[in-house]
Design an enzyme around this catalytic site. Sequence first.
Site, PDB file in Angstrom:
ATOM      1  N   ALA A   1       0.829  -1.210   0.000  1.00 57.64           N
ATOM      2  CA  ALA A   1       0.000   0.000   0.000  1.00 57.64           C
ATOM      3  C   ALA A   1       0.860   1.255   0.000  1.00 57.64           C
ATOM      4  O   ALA A   1       0.651   2.179  -0.801  1.00 57.64           O
ATOM      5  CB  ALA A   1      -0.939  -0.009   1.212  1.00 57.64           C
ATOM      6  N   TYR A   2       1.826   1.299   0.889  1.00 62.97           N
ATOM      7  CA  TYR A   2       2.681   2.481   1.009  1.00 62.97           C
ATOM      8  C   TYR A   2       3.506   2.693  -0.259  1.00 62.97           C
ATOM      9  O   TYR A   2       3.560   3.810  -0.802  1.00 62.97           O
ATOM     10  CB  TYR A   2       3.596   2.325   2.220  1.00 62.97           C
ATOM     11  CG  TYR A   2       4.455   3.538   2.500  1.00 62.97           C
ATOM     12  CD1 TYR A   2       3.901   4.679   3.066  1.00 62.97           C
ATOM     13  CD2 TYR A   2       5.819   3.542   2.209  1.00 62.97           C
ATOM     14  CE1 TYR A   2       4.676   5.799   3.327  1.00 62.97           C
ATOM     15  CE2 TYR A   2       6.598   4.652   2.468  1.00 62.97           C
ATOM     16  CZ  TYR A   2       6.027   5.780   3.022  1.00 62.97           C
ATOM     17  OH  TYR A   2       6.800   6.883   3.274  1.00 62.97           O
ATOM     18  N   SER A   3       4.148   1.631  -0.749  1.00 60.09           N
ATOM     19  CA  SER A   3       5.001   1.747  -1.934  1.00 60.09           C
ATOM     20  C   SER A   3       4.200   2.202  -3.147  1.00 60.09           C
ATOM     21  O   SER A   3       4.625   3.090  -3.892  1.00 60.09           O
ATOM     22  CB  SER A   3       5.681   0.403  -2.230  1.00 60.09           C
ATOM     23  OG  SER A   3       6.501  -0.004  -1.163  1.00 60.09           O
TER      24      SER A   3
END
Length: 248
Positions: A154-156
């Site tokens: 999600a973050y990447s």
Amino acid sequence: MLNNSENKVALITGAASGLGFAIAQKLTESGVKLALLDIDNEQLSKVKSLLHGENEVYPADVTAEQEVKSVIEAVQNRFGTIHILINSAGIVGKTNIKSHDAATENIKKVMDVNFMGSFLTSKYCLPLMLEQDYGRILHIASIAGKEGNAGMLAYSASKAAVIAMAKVQGKEYAETGITINALAPAVIKTAMVEQMPNEQVKYMTDKIPKKRCGTLDEFASMAAFIVSDENSFSTGFTFDLSGGRATY
């Protein structure tokens, strides 16, 4: 530092702590007037008393379009305009988890805060900047958006979207007095990082040739340059702050 900084107004999201607060401290040293936005109203009030110079706080959710629009209207009414926008509001979401185990709800939440939040603030700040033929927008991305961190889908992915947005917007407004860039740090020592699992932090730090986290002062100093008058030719670019990790 900034030229004519005492005449500048900066809107900083995620300003109540971490990267956003570090940038606020750096800019206020140059006399920049600050509009500080964060969802944490209590922490925002504490931050206001810690900063010198002229500043106002605006509790709001960057994922709520009407709230963002209202804040930017309030900042314009208070300060007259906005010269600088720094999007540092962000969340990591659940980490140290394989993609097939990632919760759809978590993916959407991280994308909403990290990408949509930055999109919405720029959407409503850009008309003001176009009117004055001047603006500096800095989207805080991450090395994870360039290389991808295992266990952090999600973050990447959200930070990769932020990088792409900076490239698109930089091209769209290149013939104006507005520059739009991103900054992609590796691990910076913040409270958010300290809350992550040790295995995840070690995985990320081990990839940094300098074998350490970046500092908040290093981060804030680079951010201040990117939004300064001196940085007038770079736009649509993602600046590196990775301790040697970035390969492009």
